[in-house]
Design an enzyme around this catalytic site. Sequence first.
Site, short mmCIF file in Angstrom:
data_model
loop_
_atom_site.label_atom_id
_atom_site.label_comp_id
_atom_site.label_asym_id
_atom_site.label_seq_id
_atom_site.Cartn_x
_atom_site.Cartn_y
_atom_site.Cartn_z
N HIS A 44 0.85 -1.19 0.00
CA HIS A 44 0.00 0.00 0.00
C HIS A 44 0.88 1.24 0.00
CE1 HIS A 44 0.59 0.82 4.34
NE2 HIS A 44 0.46 -0.47 4.53
N ASP A 50 -0.19 4.35 0.95
CA ASP A 50 -0.54 5.36 1.96
C ASP A 50 0.17 5.10 3.28
OD1 ASP A 50 -2.32 3.09 2.09
OD2 ASP A 50 -3.58 4.19 3.50
N ASP A 103 6.51 0.79 7.10
CA ASP A 103 5.11 0.47 6.75
C ASP A 103 4.62 1.40 5.66
OD1 ASP A 103 2.53 -0.43 6.70
OD2 ASP A 103 1.94 0.50 8.58
N GLU A 137 -5.11 1.82 2.50
CA GLU A 137 -5.04 0.60 3.30
C GLU A 137 -5.19 0.93 4.78
OE1 GLU A 137 -3.26 -2.57 5.78
OE2 GLU A 137 -2.64 -0.50 5.63
N GLU A 138 -4.56 2.05 5.17
CA GLU A 138 -4.50 2.40 6.59
C GLU A 138 -5.84 2.87 7.15
OE1 GLU A 138 -2.15 1.62 8.40
OE2 GLU A 138 -0.23 1.75 7.37
N GLU A 142 4.07 -6.31 3.97
CA GLU A 142 3.98 -5.59 5.26
C GLU A 142 5.19 -6.00 6.12
OE1 GLU A 142 1.87 -3.35 6.45
OE2 GLU A 142 0.08 -3.50 5.18
N HIS A 182 3.89 3.32 12.37
CA HIS A 182 2.89 4.21 12.97
C HIS A 182 3.46 5.08 14.09
CE1 HIS A 182 -0.82 1.74 11.45
NE2 HIS A 182 0.22 1.61 10.64
ZN LIG Z 1 0.91 -1.37 6.33
#
Ligand SMILES: [Zn+2]
Length: 384
Positions: free
Chosen positions: A69, A71, A101, A133-134, A161, A355
């Site tokens: 992903h 984003d 990520d 995705e997030e 991931e 994150h």
């Molecule tokens: Zn991810």
Amino acid sequence: MTSRELLEQLVAFDTTSRESNLALIEFVKGYLAGLGVNCEIIHNDERSKANLYARLGPAGNGGVMLSGHSDVVPVDGQNWSMPPFTLTGRDGKLYGRGTADMKGFIACVLAAVPHFLAQPLTQPLHLAISYDEEVGCLGVRTLLDALSRLPEKPAICLIGEPTELKPVIGHKGKLAIRCEVQGAACHSAYAPQGVNAIEYAAKLIHHLTLMGQRLAAPQRQDARFDPPFTTVQTGVIQGGRALNIVPAECQFDFEVRTLPQDDAQEVARALERYAQRELLPQMHAVNRDTTIRFSPISGYPGLDTAPHSAAAQLLAHLTGSDAFSTVAFGTEGGLFHQAGIPSVICGPGSMVQGHKPDEFITVEQLDACDGLLRRLAAWMCQKA
Ligand SMILES: [Zn+2]
């Protein structure tokens, strides 16, 4: 370009989920075009975001899909000691939002494209880059629609991931739901004449807690997951205006994180039955206009790929390990799997850094991922 140079480019695009990812997608499209690879861009309805799909090597059924992903999660309110959207190298670590990520994986995949093109591949290599995705694996759904129309469906999907390149074949599913209780207001001195929305919401939340306790019973547990059972959690609630008014409105959001063998919809349906049979009759006895409404917020299915499947065996070959494990976070793998593409998860970096402020990936992980993709290219040159 090397994976590090590509990561530098990718991190510079602020692809926080609320922003457009089109600049990044255009960059990747241009990069691939420069290597003679055409790609398909699948926009959202507003044409503000897009997925990218490309195929290398021979046409035909099967082959391997590499998926990531584009984003990233927001940096708002996080205390970064370096610029989040500029790649900063320090002591063998590369810092920036999305390095772990999961722009690190995408950078490695893009860097490997010239190598894949130079190999006599006997099966197609599919590349997929998604958006949103997030925020609930939203974007990949239109990508899957587009894939279902292609004549050549990938036989295996590798989701990059961050797993520190360890082989992962499962994760829980998730369902998030909003519940809105519409009661009836009145002066609190006459409380029995009103319908207290907060109190009915509390009954619903308590019911969820009890269901969560039943789902955690020892005979339902699966030690492959942490925690080893389906969990139910209420995370947001709001309602009420003043203590001397019986509240007419209360809403709360809850989520169910299920073992792959449990059905999150069953928990949702059981709560709706409780609302219909137990609570609404009591509420209607006071006021006919009161309601309890449920609406889905987001969700994705769990992933439970068999250790002896071709997808898992390929992953064991690539990582040199069949010590398969599961991860606590969700991925698009459950959706790919549901669409008939067996999926496994393996990517560079660690979600321990994902994150968070000062997110990083080590140069060593990036190099190791480059190596893993070389092994994949060799495997894909084997005669069927
Ligand atoms: Zn991810």
